[in-house]
Scaffold this motif. Structure first.
Motif, PDB file in Angstrom:
ATOM      1  N   GLU A 273       0.826  -1.225   0.000  1.00  0.00           N
ATOM      2  CA  GLU A 273       0.000   0.000   0.000  1.00  0.00           C
ATOM      3  C   GLU A 273       0.856   1.269   0.000  1.00  0.00           C
ATOM      4  N   MET A 274       2.183   1.110   0.098  1.00  0.00           N
ATOM      5  CA  MET A 274       3.077   2.272   0.085  1.00  0.00           C
ATOM      6  C   MET A 274       3.814   2.445  -1.235  1.00  0.00           C
ATOM      7  N   ILE A 275       3.443   1.656  -2.246  1.00  0.00           N
ATOM      8  CA  ILE A 275       4.154   1.708  -3.516  1.00  0.00           C
ATOM      9  C   ILE A 275       3.189   2.074  -4.636  1.00  0.00           C
ATOM     10  N   GLY A 276       3.575   3.051  -5.449  1.00  0.00           N
ATOM     11  CA  GLY A 276       2.752   3.367  -6.617  1.00  0.00           C
ATOM     12  C   GLY A 276       2.713   4.862  -6.897  1.00  0.00           C
ATOM     13  N   ILE A 277       2.291   5.181  -8.116  1.00  0.00           N
ATOM     14  CA  ILE A 277       2.239   6.574  -8.565  1.00  0.00           C
ATOM     15  C   ILE A 277       0.875   6.802  -9.203  1.00  0.00           C
ATOM     16  N   GLU A 278       0.230   7.899  -8.794  1.00  0.00           N
ATOM     17  CA  GLU A 278      -1.067   8.241  -9.400  1.00  0.00           C
ATOM     18  C   GLU A 278      -1.038   9.701  -9.789  1.00  0.00           C
ATOM     19  N   ALA A 279      -1.660  10.017 -10.914  1.00  0.00           N
ATOM     20  CA  ALA A 279      -1.785  11.428 -11.283  1.00  0.00           C
ATOM     21  C   ALA A 279      -3.252  11.751 -11.479  1.00  0.00           C
ATOM     22  N   THR A 280      -3.690  12.874 -10.910  1.00  0.00           N
ATOM     23  CA  THR A 280      -5.022  13.397 -11.182  1.00  0.00           C
ATOM     24  C   THR A 280      -4.804  14.661 -12.011  1.00  0.00           C
ATOM     25  N   SER A 281      -5.896  15.393 -12.277  1.00  0.00           N
ATOM     26  CA  SER A 281      -5.699  16.612 -13.063  1.00  0.00           C
ATOM     27  C   SER A 281      -4.978  17.677 -12.241  1.00  0.00           C
ATOM     28  N   ASP A 282      -4.999  17.550 -10.913  1.00  0.00           N
ATOM     29  CA  ASP A 282      -4.406  18.585 -10.054  1.00  0.00           C
ATOM     30  C   ASP A 282      -3.092  18.184  -9.408  1.00  0.00           C
ATOM     31  N   ALA A 283      -2.864  16.890  -9.241  1.00  0.00           N
ATOM     32  CA  ALA A 283      -1.724  16.502  -8.414  1.00  0.00           C
ATOM     33  C   ALA A 283      -1.076  15.210  -8.887  1.00  0.00           C
ATOM     34  N   LEU A 284       0.219  15.134  -8.613  1.00  0.00           N
ATOM     35  CA  LEU A 284       0.961  13.890  -8.808  1.00  0.00           C
ATOM     36  C   LEU A 284       1.214  13.322  -7.412  1.00  0.00           C
ATOM     37  N   ILE A 285       0.706  12.115  -7.189  1.00  0.00           N
ATOM     38  CA  ILE A 285       0.821  11.512  -5.861  1.00  0.00           C
ATOM     39  C   ILE A 285       1.770  10.321  -5.952  1.00  0.00           C
ATOM     40  N   ILE A 286       2.875  10.429  -5.246  1.00  0.00           N
ATOM     41  CA  ILE A 286       3.855   9.346  -5.251  1.00  0.00           C
ATOM     42  C   ILE A 286       3.862   8.723  -3.870  1.00  0.00           C
ATOM     43  N   LYS A 287       3.562   7.429  -3.813  1.00  0.00           N
ATOM     44  CA  LYS A 287       3.560   6.752  -2.515  1.00  0.00           C
ATOM     45  C   LYS A 287       4.998   6.608  -2.032  1.00  0.00           C
ATOM     46  N   ALA A 288       5.141   6.579  -0.701  1.00  0.00           N
ATOM     47  CA  ALA A 288       6.454   6.835  -0.100  1.00  0.00           C
ATOM     48  C   ALA A 288       7.517   5.786  -0.420  1.00  0.00           C
ATOM     49  N   ALA A 289       7.134   4.524  -0.568  1.00  0.00           N
ATOM     50  CA  ALA A 289       8.144   3.481  -0.784  1.00  0.00           C
ATOM     51  C   ALA A 289       8.399   3.226  -2.271  1.00  0.00           C
ATOM     52  N   THR A 290       7.918   4.112  -3.126  1.00  0.00           N
ATOM     53  CA  THR A 290       8.203   4.004  -4.561  1.00  0.00           C
ATOM     54  C   THR A 290       9.678   4.327  -4.786  1.00  0.00           C
ATOM     55  N   THR A 291      10.360   3.482  -5.548  1.00  0.00           N
ATOM     56  CA  THR A 291      11.802   3.714  -5.737  1.00  0.00           C
ATOM     57  C   THR A 291      12.045   4.793  -6.783  1.00  0.00           C
ATOM     58  N   TYR A 292      13.246   5.348  -6.730  1.00  0.00           N
ATOM     59  CA  TYR A 292      13.647   6.349  -7.719  1.00  0.00           C
ATOM     60  C   TYR A 292      13.530   5.759  -9.122  1.00  0.00           C
ATOM     61  N   TYR A 293      13.964   4.522  -9.265  1.00  0.00           N
ATOM     62  CA  TYR A 293      13.917   3.890 -10.590  1.00  0.00           C
ATOM     63  C   TYR A 293      12.483   3.866 -11.117  1.00  0.00           C
TER      64      TYR A 293
END
Lengths: 161, 266
Positions: free
Chosen positions: B56-76
């Motif tokens: 639940e801490m990994i993943g990237i979502e974009a809405t029209s207003d925001a880019l939400i990056i979950k905390a354990a998403t790696t730089y790669y």
């Protein structure tokens, strides 16, 4: 102490070690795979790089618990019997090493680089991508040559498979 | 490294419960700061609680207003994200010049922000974009989050779960990389919000860690162009001075990197 289960160079391995054990120490001291080197021990030189689930990472900065269940490939696991991996062969043919200390890490990084940049690999990209691997002998020139040469060989080898 | 006990919780709640049981614990993400520091015996947590595998801490979502990056998403994974590239390409660029490829496979955005190294890259993006840090207990505004060298508004047991970056009208990042460590000798993130506000943050420069740069913000607010910064003078007061560069050198870098960042932002 904890028991970790890994696949190392295709073989199942189970080891009961202290939780503070780093992957590089498990490889070198428990499994006698001394091809993986400790260079700086501060996560900067890349001599300890191995593949964990196909990704080139620093084994000196990885606790064994973090990779329980993972698939690890070291420099000892890339040749097919007597036949060197194309990256190893290219390093030999292009004189891509002098003292050889950084070479295992260089080769493991380089394979990952070629895997990620199959078609767009040029000299600049190789130099940029190798910045996590430090060599104090060669000046990098022949290392870069080796990687570019190997990229061609790996493509041919893949096509043949 | 001193002895420690490793834990791999499956959820954020389980991680927090483990911390409650072991008050001398540390959370572990990519481990590329904590493990080196433990090896030097500068940190000796009784327990390390690994957050990197919590789904639940990994993943990237974009809405029209925001880019939400979950905390354990790696730089790669951030560099490979089409959603991130489309939403805020400056964040993807910043990530691509952070560390080296092996570091980028392991390092996480949450780990970088929680550590608040004075020369880390993400704090500049968080501050310049006015991001919001979401934790397991609350939301913290980027403006309130960074509190000096290696210190943040986080409680010891608090876990960053995601970072939400408002999508700007324009944004760019430029840094002078330290050639060995690849940390920012000075890095500057410039952003123009959709409402026209200009926010500029510099990392690697101040003795207190990441900071806003009001003189550059004012000049860019009047005229969004690299040339608008030609006459701006940045004071060297309070900037870092070390073997890599004097405070005066860093003061000049803030201006030059801001100009490059504006050019990158377009």
């Amino acid at each position: 102490m904890s028991t970790v289960k890994l696949t190392v160079n295709g073989k199942s391995v189970s080891a009961t070690v202290e939780d503070r054990t780093l992957l590089v120490h498990l490889l070198r001291e428990n499994l006698n795979l001394t091809g993986t080197h400790v260079g700086c021990d501060t996560s900067q030189c890349g001599a300890c790089i191995v593949h964990i689930d196909g990704k080139a990472v620093k084994s000196c900065t990885t606790l064994v618990g973090q990779i329980d269940g993972a698939n690890v490939t070291t420099i000892e696991g890339i040749a097919k019997g007597d036949q060197l991996h194309p990256m190893q062969a290219a390093f030999r043919d292009n004189h891509g090493l002098q003292c050889g200390y950084c070479t295992p890490g260089m080769i493991m990084s380089a394979i990952d680089i070629v895997n990620r940049h199959a078609s767009d690999l040029d000299e600049e990209t190789v130099r940029q991508e190798l910045e996590g691997n430090i060599c104090r002998c060669t000046g990098y020139h022949n290392i870069v040559k080796s990687v570019l040469d190997a990229a061609g060989r790996m493509k041919v080898a893949q096509a043949a498979e | 490294m001193y002895e420690t006990t490793y834990h791999r919780p499956a959820s954020i709640d389980e991680a927090a419960a483990l911390f409650a049981k072991h008050p001398e614990a540390k959370y572990l993400a990519g481990g590329h700061t904590l493990i080196p520091v433990m090896k030097q015996r500068l940190a000796a947590p009784s327990d390390v609680i690994d957050l990197a595998k919590i789904k639940e801490m990994i993943g990237i979502e974009a809405t029209s207003d925001a880019l939400i990056i979950k905390a354990a998403t790696t730089y790669y994974d951030i560099t490979q994200s089409a959603a991130a590239k489309k939403a805020i390409p400056a964040i993807v660029y910043l990530t691509s010049v952070l560390g080296d490829p092996a570091v980028r496979y392991r390092g996480t955005i949450g780990g970088s922000i929680a550590n608040n190294d004075p020369a880390a890259d993400y704090p500049a993006a968080v501050l310049a974009l006015g991001a919001t840090i979401k934790t397991n207990t609350r939301e913290i505004k980027g403006d309130d989050f960074f509190q000096g060298l290696f210190s943040t508004a986080l409680e010891d047991n608090e876990i960053i779960t995601s970072v939400s970056f408002p999508i700007p009208a324009k944004a760019g990042y430029a840094k002078m990389r330290h050639p060995a460590s690849r940390f920012a000798l000075t890095g500057v993130f410039v952003a123009q919000t959709k409402s026209g506000e200009v926010r500029v943050a510099a990392t690697g420069a101040s003795q207190n860690g990441v900071m806003r740069v009001p003189a550059i913000e004012a000049a860019l607010k009047a005229n969004w162009s690299a040339g608008a910064l030609d006459g701006v003078k940045i004071s060297a007061d309070g900037l870092m001075s070390d073997i890599h560069g004097s405070a005066e050198y860093r003061a000049n870098l803030i201006k030059v990197m801001a100009q490059r960042a504006v050019e990158a932002a377009g």
